[in-house]
Structure formats: structure tokens, C-alpha cells
Design a protein around this motif. Structure first.
Motif, PDB file in Angstrom:
ATOM      1  N   GLY A  10      -1.001 -10.539  12.842  1.00  0.00           N
ATOM      2  CA  GLY A  10      -0.273  -9.809  13.660  1.00  0.00           C
ATOM      3  C   GLY A  10       0.513  -8.544  12.731  1.00  0.00           C
ATOM      4  O   GLY A  10       0.227  -8.091  11.876  1.00  0.00           O
ATOM      5  N   ILE A  11       1.860  -8.290  13.436  1.00  0.00           N
ATOM      6  CA  ILE A  11       2.648  -7.354  12.892  1.00  0.00           C
ATOM      7  C   ILE A  11       2.986  -7.816  11.519  1.00  0.00           C
ATOM      8  O   ILE A  11       3.763  -7.210  10.651  1.00  0.00           O
ATOM      9  N   GLY A  12       2.904  -9.065  11.057  1.00  0.00           N
ATOM     10  CA  GLY A  12       3.479  -9.706   9.748  1.00  0.00           C
ATOM     11  C   GLY A  12       2.021  -9.547   8.497  1.00  0.00           C
ATOM     12  O   GLY A  12       2.228  -9.798   7.450  1.00  0.00           O
ATOM     13  N   ARG A  13       1.003  -8.817   9.064  1.00  0.00           N
ATOM     14  CA  ARG A  13      -0.282  -8.525   8.030  1.00  0.00           C
ATOM     15  C   ARG A  13       0.558  -7.564   7.093  1.00  0.00           C
ATOM     16  O   ARG A  13       0.984  -6.649   7.235  1.00  0.00           O
ATOM     17  N   THR A  14       0.242  -8.135   5.795  1.00  0.00           N
ATOM     18  CA  THR A  14       0.718  -7.501   4.670  1.00  0.00           C
ATOM     19  C   THR A  14      -0.321  -6.838   3.781  1.00  0.00           C
ATOM     20  O   THR A  14      -1.449  -7.852   3.571  1.00  0.00           O
ATOM     21  N   TYR A  15      -0.402  -5.520   3.429  1.00  0.00           N
ATOM     22  CA  TYR A  15      -1.348  -4.813   2.617  1.00  0.00           C
ATOM     23  C   TYR A  15      -0.904  -4.581   1.323  1.00  0.00           C
ATOM     24  O   TYR A  15       0.063  -3.497   1.325  1.00  0.00           O
ATOM     25  N   GLU A  16      -1.255  -5.117   0.303  1.00  0.00           N
ATOM     26  CA  GLU A  16      -0.701  -4.795  -0.997  1.00  0.00           C
ATOM     27  C   GLU A  16      -1.652  -4.108  -1.950  1.00  0.00           C
ATOM     28  O   GLU A  16      -2.968  -4.222  -1.910  1.00  0.00           O
ATOM     29  N   ALA A  17      -1.235  -3.092  -2.710  1.00  0.00           N
ATOM     30  CA  ALA A  17      -2.175  -2.367  -3.634  1.00  0.00           C
ATOM     31  C   ALA A  17      -1.848  -2.072  -4.939  1.00  0.00           C
ATOM     32  O   ALA A  17      -0.550  -2.166  -5.436  1.00  0.00           O
ATOM     33  N   LEU A  18      -2.729  -2.475  -5.935  1.00  0.00           N
ATOM     34  CA  LEU A  18      -2.477  -2.074  -7.271  1.00  0.00           C
ATOM     35  C   LEU A  18      -1.976  -0.776  -7.656  1.00  0.00           C
ATOM     36  O   LEU A  18      -1.193  -0.455  -8.301  1.00  0.00           O
ATOM     37  N   TYR A  19      -2.669   0.298  -6.860  1.00  0.00           N
ATOM     38  CA  TYR A  19      -2.437   1.985  -6.826  1.00  0.00           C
ATOM     39  C   TYR A  19      -1.907   2.084  -5.430  1.00  0.00           C
ATOM     40  O   TYR A  19      -2.734   2.755  -4.851  1.00  0.00           O
ATOM     41  N   PRO A  20      -0.686   1.962  -5.062  1.00  0.00           N
ATOM     42  CA  PRO A  20      -0.252   2.329  -3.947  1.00  0.00           C
ATOM     43  C   PRO A  20      -0.092   3.934  -3.734  1.00  0.00           C
ATOM     44  O   PRO A  20      -0.120   4.715  -4.632  1.00  0.00           O
ATOM     45  N   ILE A  21      -0.105   4.441  -2.661  1.00  0.00           N
ATOM     46  CA  ILE A  21       0.280   5.639  -2.200  1.00  0.00           C
ATOM     47  C   ILE A  21       1.831   5.932  -2.514  1.00  0.00           C
ATOM     48  O   ILE A  21       2.381   5.189  -1.774  1.00  0.00           O
ATOM     49  N   TRP A  58       0.772  -1.016  -0.020  1.00  0.00           N
ATOM     50  CA  TRP A  58      -0.068  -0.147   0.022  1.00  0.00           C
ATOM     51  C   TRP A  58       0.972   1.236  -0.097  1.00  0.00           C
ATOM     52  O   TRP A  58       0.287   2.318  -0.646  1.00  0.00           O
ATOM     53  N   ASP A  59       2.324   1.108   0.561  1.00  0.00           N
ATOM     54  CA  ASP A  59       3.096   2.271   0.671  1.00  0.00           C
ATOM     55  C   ASP A  59       3.960   2.443  -0.328  1.00  0.00           C
ATOM     56  O   ASP A  59       5.201   2.824  -0.113  1.00  0.00           O
ATOM     57  N   SER A  60       3.880   1.931  -1.612  1.00  0.00           N
ATOM     58  CA  SER A  60       4.805   1.710  -2.672  1.00  0.00           C
ATOM     59  C   SER A  60       6.129   0.799  -2.314  1.00  0.00           C
ATOM     60  O   SER A  60       7.056   1.175  -3.066  1.00  0.00           O
ATOM     61  N   ILE A  61       6.196  -0.117  -1.494  1.00  0.00           N
ATOM     62  CA  ILE A  61       7.499  -1.091  -1.492  1.00  0.00           C
ATOM     63  C   ILE A  61       7.075  -2.304  -2.331  1.00  0.00           C
ATOM     64  O   ILE A  61       6.177  -2.825  -2.303  1.00  0.00           O
ATOM     65  N   LYS A  62       8.080  -2.466  -3.279  1.00  0.00           N
ATOM     66  CA  LYS A  62       7.983  -3.850  -4.085  1.00  0.00           C
ATOM     67  C   LYS A  62       7.672  -4.987  -3.264  1.00  0.00           C
ATOM     68  O   LYS A  62       8.459  -5.310  -2.289  1.00  0.00           O
ATOM     69  N   VAL A  63       6.838  -5.828  -3.644  1.00  0.00           N
ATOM     70  CA  VAL A  63       6.590  -7.168  -3.221  1.00  0.00           C
ATOM     71  C   VAL A  63       7.730  -8.108  -3.693  1.00  0.00           C
ATOM     72  O   VAL A  63       8.236  -7.948  -4.469  1.00  0.00           O
ATOM     73  N   MET A  64       8.009  -8.934  -2.795  1.00  0.00           N
ATOM     74  CA  MET A  64       9.091  -9.950  -2.723  1.00  0.00           C
ATOM     75  C   MET A  64       8.630 -11.501  -3.293  1.00  0.00           C
ATOM     76  O   MET A  64       9.222 -12.244  -2.903  1.00  0.00           O
ATOM     77  N   HIS A  65       7.693 -11.226  -3.964  1.00  0.00           N
ATOM     78  CA  HIS A  65       7.173 -12.599  -4.174  1.00  0.00           C
ATOM     79  C   HIS A  65       6.302 -12.571  -5.688  1.00  0.00           C
ATOM     80  O   HIS A  65       6.202 -11.428  -6.048  1.00  0.00           O
ATOM     81  N   GLU A  66       5.990 -13.570  -6.173  1.00  0.00           N
ATOM     82  CA  GLU A  66       5.097 -13.499  -7.507  1.00  0.00           C
ATOM     83  C   GLU A  66       3.923 -12.691  -7.234  1.00  0.00           C
ATOM     84  O   GLU A  66       3.032 -12.698  -6.315  1.00  0.00           O
ATOM     85  N   PRO A  67       3.622 -11.713  -8.093  1.00  0.00           N
ATOM     86  CA  PRO A  67       2.551 -10.852  -8.015  1.00  0.00           C
ATOM     87  C   PRO A  67       0.931 -11.415  -8.224  1.00  0.00           C
ATOM     88  O   PRO A  67       0.979 -12.444  -8.848  1.00  0.00           O
ATOM     89  N   VAL A 114      -9.130 -13.897 -10.105  1.00  0.00           N
ATOM     90  CA  VAL A 114      -7.837 -13.578  -9.166  1.00  0.00           C
ATOM     91  C   VAL A 114      -6.802 -14.932  -9.034  1.00  0.00           C
ATOM     92  O   VAL A 114      -7.369 -15.858  -9.097  1.00  0.00           O
ATOM     93  N   ASN A 115      -5.712 -14.662  -9.301  1.00  0.00           N
ATOM     94  CA  ASN A 115      -4.757 -15.772  -9.049  1.00  0.00           C
ATOM     95  C   ASN A 115      -3.634 -15.166  -8.397  1.00  0.00           C
ATOM     96  O   ASN A 115      -3.056 -14.307  -8.366  1.00  0.00           O
ATOM     97  N   SER A 116      -3.372 -15.915  -7.298  1.00  0.00           N
ATOM     98  CA  SER A 116      -2.307 -15.744  -6.268  1.00  0.00           C
ATOM     99  C   SER A 116      -1.674 -16.580  -5.621  1.00  0.00           C
ATOM    100  O   SER A 116      -2.097 -18.143  -5.666  1.00  0.00           O
ATOM    101  N   LEU A 117      -0.241 -16.404  -4.947  1.00  0.00           N
ATOM    102  CA  LEU A 117       0.251 -17.668  -4.261  1.00  0.00           C
ATOM    103  C   LEU A 117      -0.550 -17.472  -2.964  1.00  0.00           C
ATOM    104  O   LEU A 117      -1.441 -16.533  -2.489  1.00  0.00           O
TER     105      LEU A 117
END
Length: 139
Positions: free
Chosen positions: A115-126, A10-19, A35-38
Motif C-alpha cells: 500500500g502506501i508503505g510500498r518502498t522503492y529503493e535504487a542503486l542509482y536514484p534520481i 528512488w528519489d534520493s532519500i537515504k534508507v534507514m536500514h541495512e543496505p 543478493v543479500n537483504s533484510l
């Protein structure tokens, strides 16, 4: 058909896995969303029946898309999650009548982890430079 890949948090950091891949295509009776995802298996899957509505799905591993009329602020939210080995996929036919009139914006999110490992990814991040102090994903 339109195809999108979620490649940032969500905050424009590249994900380190298959999108996550989201496809939209028009059908006779509505918009088809695929939708297709890991599959991260975190948190554990909910106990709801596959293919049926489930309240609170956003608390689990999910991909969601929002369709917004930016003038009226009316929106449609669609969430998908369905396990298939180390990947998951979901398909929904969204009837045209579900969309608010005048939709002019869309964004999609992929959420997983606990928990603190919760990850929020965004198509159009901030963009990083636009993030305000204390700002985070909409929980």
C-alpha cells in the motif's frame, strides 16, 4: 567481482536500514548475481516454488537489476527473492546470451512494503532536483 549497496530510495532519500548488497561476478557460462537483504516480510511471500520462475514477482519483496542498451532500448530484467529467516538472499546465473548486445547501462532496485508503505529503493536514484511534479517510481 563488483559489489554494490543500495542506500537510497528512488528519489534520493537515504534508507534507514541495512543496505541491500548486490554482487556481480563473471562465470564461465554467464554473469552470477548474488543478493543479500533484510527480510521485511511485507507483502507476504508468493506461493511460487523457490528457485523457479515466477510471473509478477515485482509485486512482492524483490531485488531487480536491469541491463540496458541505451541506443536500441533493449534490456534484460532479472528479479530475485528468497527467504532465509530475517534476511533473504538470492543467486542467479544469467547466461551471456540473455543480455542484449551492447549493454552500456545498469541499475538495480529493492522493493518491499504494501500500500502506501510500498518502498522503492535504487542503486542509482534520481537526484531530488531532477524530479518532476507528479513523478514517481515506475509501477
Amino acid at each position: 567481482m563488483l559489489e554494490y549497496k543500495i542506500t537510497n530510495t528512488w528519489d534520493s532519500i537515504k534508507v534507514m536500514h541495512e543496505p541491500v548488497i548486490i554482487r556481480f561476478k563473471a562465470g564461465d557460462h554467464g554473469l552470477i548475481m548474488e543478493v543479500n537483504s533484510l527480510f521485511f516480510d511485507d507483502p507476504s511471500a508468493p506461493s511460487g516454488e523457490p528457485g523457479k520462475p515466477f510471473d509478477g514477482l515485482w509485486d512482492y519483496e524483490v531485488v531487480e537489476s536491469f541491463f540496458l542498451n541505451s541506443e536500441t532500448k533493449d534490456y534484460l530484467e532479472v528479479e530475485l527473492s528468497d527467504i532465509n529467516w530475517n534476511k533473504w538472499n538470492g543467486t542467479a546465473l544469467i547466461p551471456w546470451r540473455y543480455f542484449p548486445p551492447g549493454v552500456d547501462k545498469m541499475n538495480s532496485y529493492a522493493i518491499h512494503g504494501s500500500g502506501i508503505g510500498r518502498t522503492y529503493e535504487a542503486l542509482y536514484p534520481i537526484p531530488r532536483e531532477d524530479i518532476e511534479l507528479g513523478q514517481g517510481p515506475n509501477l
